[in-house]
Design an enzyme around this catalytic site. Structure first.
Site, PDB file in Angstrom:
ATOM      1  CB  SER A  14      -0.748  -0.092   1.360  1.00  7.77           C
ATOM      2  OG  SER A  14      -0.120   0.059   2.362  1.00  7.77           O
ATOM      3  N   GLY A  48       4.701   0.642   0.405  1.00  6.54           N
ATOM      4  CA  GLY A  48       5.909   0.096  -0.218  1.00  6.54           C
ATOM      5  C   GLY A  48       6.070  -0.189  -1.303  1.00  6.54           C
ATOM      6  CG  PHE A  83       9.668  -2.501   9.795  1.00  9.99           C
ATOM      7  CD1 PHE A  83      10.575  -1.708  10.445  1.00  9.99           C
ATOM      8  CD2 PHE A  83      10.212  -4.194   9.648  1.00  9.99           C
ATOM      9  CE1 PHE A  83      11.919  -2.030  10.918  1.00  9.99           C
ATOM     10  CE2 PHE A  83      11.653  -4.284   9.977  1.00  9.99           C
ATOM     11  CZ  PHE A  83      12.312  -3.460  10.612  1.00  9.99           C
ATOM     12  CB  THR A 132       7.112   6.471  16.890  1.00 14.69           C
ATOM     13  OG1 THR A 132       7.075   7.652  16.596  1.00 14.69           O
ATOM     14  CG2 THR A 132       5.464   6.278  17.359  1.00 14.69           C
ATOM     15  CE1 TYR A 167       3.038   6.071  13.252  1.00 12.32           C
ATOM     16  CE2 TYR A 167       4.045   8.126  14.221  1.00 12.32           C
ATOM     17  CZ  TYR A 167       4.076   6.588  13.542  1.00 12.32           C
ATOM     18  OH  TYR A 167       5.140   6.161  13.402  1.00 12.32           O
ATOM     19  CG  PHE A 225      13.983  10.425  19.061  1.00  9.70           C
ATOM     20  CD1 PHE A 225      13.819   9.015  19.530  1.00  9.70           C
ATOM     21  CD2 PHE A 225      13.605  11.348  19.658  1.00  9.70           C
ATOM     22  CE1 PHE A 225      13.179   8.996  20.815  1.00  9.70           C
ATOM     23  CE2 PHE A 225      13.297  11.301  20.787  1.00  9.70           C
ATOM     24  CZ  PHE A 225      13.221  10.129  21.610  1.00  9.70           C
ATOM     25  CG  ASN A 226      12.967  13.584  13.640  1.00 13.40           C
ATOM     26  OD1 ASN A 226      12.719  13.169  14.921  1.00 13.40           O
ATOM     27  ND2 ASN A 226      12.359  14.205  13.030  1.00 13.40           N
ATOM     28  CG  PHE A 242       5.855  23.208   8.991  1.00 20.37           C
ATOM     29  CD1 PHE A 242       5.418  23.921   8.167  1.00 20.37           C
ATOM     30  CD2 PHE A 242       6.261  21.928   8.926  1.00 20.37           C
ATOM     31  CE1 PHE A 242       4.967  23.075   6.743  1.00 20.37           C
ATOM     32  CE2 PHE A 242       5.618  21.026   7.799  1.00 20.37           C
ATOM     33  CZ  PHE A 242       5.271  21.824   6.841  1.00 20.37           C
ATOM     34  NE  ARG A 295      10.439  17.199  15.822  1.00 27.21           N
ATOM     35  CZ  ARG A 295       9.866  18.253  16.242  1.00 27.21           C
ATOM     36  NH1 ARG A 295      10.838  19.081  17.189  1.00 27.21           N
ATOM     37  NH2 ARG A 295       8.698  18.631  15.977  1.00 27.21           N
TER      38      ARG A 295
HETATM   39  N1  UDP Z   1       9.499  20.625   9.209  1.00 27.53           N
HETATM   40  C1  UDP Z   1       9.377  21.724   8.302  1.00 27.53           C
HETATM   41  N2  UDP Z   1       8.893  21.970   7.185  1.00 27.53           N
HETATM   42  C2  UDP Z   1       8.755  20.774   6.319  1.00 27.53           C
HETATM   43  C3  UDP Z   1       8.661  19.561   7.034  1.00 27.53           C
HETATM   44  C4  UDP Z   1       9.127  19.317   8.622  1.00 27.53           C
HETATM   45  O1  UDP Z   1       9.774  23.154   8.883  1.00 27.53           O
HETATM   46  O2  UDP Z   1       8.235  20.895   5.226  1.00 27.53           O
HETATM   47  C5  UDP Z   1      10.202  20.570  10.246  1.00 27.53           C
HETATM   48  C6  UDP Z   1       9.048  20.231  11.417  1.00 27.53           C
HETATM   49  O3  UDP Z   1       8.488  21.173  11.870  1.00 27.53           O
HETATM   50  C7  UDP Z   1       9.953  19.596  12.453  1.00 27.53           C
HETATM   51  C8  UDP Z   1      11.233  18.968  11.806  1.00 27.53           C
HETATM   52  O4  UDP Z   1      11.199  19.776  10.460  1.00 27.53           O
HETATM   53  O5  UDP Z   1      10.322  20.481  13.395  1.00 27.53           O
HETATM   54  C9  UDP Z   1      10.905  17.367  11.339  1.00 27.53           C
HETATM   55  O6  UDP Z   1       9.841  17.251  10.746  1.00 27.53           O
HETATM   56  P1  UDP Z   1       9.393  15.791   9.928  1.00 27.53           P
HETATM   57  O7  UDP Z   1       8.133  15.754   9.616  1.00 27.53           O
HETATM   58  O8  UDP Z   1      10.844  15.431   9.328  1.00 27.53           O
HETATM   59  O9  UDP Z   1       9.449  14.566  11.369  1.00 27.53           O
HETATM   60  P2  UDP Z   1       8.753  14.708  12.859  1.00 27.53           P
HETATM   61  O10 UDP Z   1       9.747  15.422  13.809  1.00 27.53           O
HETATM   62  O11 UDP Z   1       7.645  15.565  12.549  1.00 27.53           O
HETATM   63  O12 UDP Z   1       8.405  13.454  13.026  1.00 27.53           O
END
Ligand code: UDP
Length: 342
Positions: free
Chosen positions: A57, A59, A93, A137, A161, A189-190, A226, A239
């Site tokens: 879906s 992958g 996963f 997560t 989620y 984490f990320n 953001f 992050r």
């Molecule tokens: N972020 C951003 N612009 C984007 C995507 C992400 O500024 O288009 C920022 C988001 O606010 C966060 C960081 O990048 O602080 C990591 O976001 P991501 O979605 O990669 O992972 P998350 O921490 O949300 O799991």
């Protein structure tokens, strides 16, 4: 030349790789996705026997290395594979993982992530599979009270989620106690980067590093930051980024560390934080390209700062991250370039 084999040989030659152990027979549920396909490569390089279950879906069939059996089916049908017998472990996963979608369509997250996992666990119990490693997560923690975040921190997910993943962590605790299963929940984490020819190929991409790389390459428009009014030194959120190859090593170690009747939870992060602006600087340093960008409003549900304590993974799994942010950006960049040139 079979380049895949050469890449596996490189993994095996890496003295920092996972120590050799008895080959296991494992089912990788979600092995055609980003992280699952990287872990599958490492498992094979380490001599394990892998069957991949994926409904494709999100992958990609071609993310599964040649020679590995791919069963295209729903997670709820895992029993048909495990019924063959002889499986030493499951790596799980298979899940929906978009935070925004989980808010707009929560039922999908409860159904797939929770009900799907419940069906998988029923099959694991029925066919006496002794160990399971689960993709959890950092989203289970929500807005943290303290940094770095340990596994004992309060769990207050801010979206369905994170709540669905936390539900599975709780389910696993009971399962281990009741059935003798040995399970490890790895709280990512990320995750970023690519390894051994596999990387991030999301139809809907929401992650910072691939979006920034695409913006730098002109494959999409400017990146929207953001918010730059966060309580952090440069005003953008912080992050903890972890290389997918480091993450993969932790999975193989967790498979070996799973102990009958015990549910172990380990955070997986580098223990270091980077702001959005620092990530964009890393992209420019690696690629030599500016990242076209604009500043937008904050994204709902984003915490200001998330940094892992990985002391437990170090103590329990003997794991330590080996790669840094520049490695992740470089490997993701190379992977995206290869994909674009296909
Ligand atoms: N972020 C951003 N612009 C984007 C995507 C992400 O500024 O288009 C920022 C988001 O606010 C966060 C960081 O990048 O602080 C990591 O976001 P991501 O979605 O990669 O992972 P998350 O921490 O949300 O799991």
């Amino acid at each position: 030349m079979n380049t895949e084999r050469t890449e596996y040989d490189a993994v095996l030659a890496d003295p920092a790789g996972v120590a050799p152990r008895e080959p296991m027979r494992v089912l990788v549920a979600g092995g055609a996705g980003y992280i699952g396909s990287v872990v599958t490569r490492l498992l094979i390089a380490e001599g394990h026997h892998v069957t991949v279950l994926d409904d494709l879906s999100t992958g990609h069939a071609d993310a599964v290395p040649s020679g590995v059996e791919l069963v295209r089916a729903d997670i709820a049908d895992a029993g048909t594979i495990l019924a063959r017998g002889g499986f030493d472990g499951v790596l799980h996963f298979a899940a929906k993982s978009l935070v925004g979608e989980s808010v707009s369509d929560p039922a999908k997250y409860w159904r797939t992530n929770v009900c799907g996992t419940r069906a998988l666990l029923d099959a694991v119990a029925e066919f006496s599979v002794p160990r399971l490693v689960f993709s959890s997560t950092a989203a289970v923690y929500g807005e943290p009270d303290a940094i770095p975040i340990t596994e004992d921190a309060p769990t207050r997910p801010t979206n369905p989620y994170g709540a669905s993943k936390l539900s599975v962590d709780m389910m696993l605790a009971g399962e281990c106690a009741a059935t003798g299963l040995g399970a490890v929940s790895l709280r990512y984490f990320n995750v970023a980067g690519a390894a051994w020819g596999a990387g991030e190929r999301h139809g809907t991409e929401t992650h910072l590093i691939p979006l920034a790389l695409d913006a730098a390459a002109g494959r999409r428009g400017p990146l929207t930051i953001f918010g730059e009014d966060w309580p952090t030194p440069d005003g953008t959120p912080i992050r903890d980024y972890i290389h997918v190859a480091d993450l993969a090593r932790a999975h193989v170690l967790a498979l070996g560390a799973a102990t009958a009747g015990r549910h172990l939870i380990c955070n997986l992060g580098s223990g270091q934080g980077f702001s959005v602006r620092q990530v964009l600087d890393a992209v420019t340093n690696v690629t030599g390209l500016d990242v076209p960008q604009q500043v937008g409003p904050r994204r709902a549900g984003d915490p200001a700062r998330l940094i892992a304590s990985h002391e437990r993974a170090r103590a329990e799994l003997g794991w330590a991250p080996q790669q840094g942010l520049a490695d992740m950006v470089r490997d993701a960049w190379d992977f995206a370039a290869n994909l674009a040139n296909r």
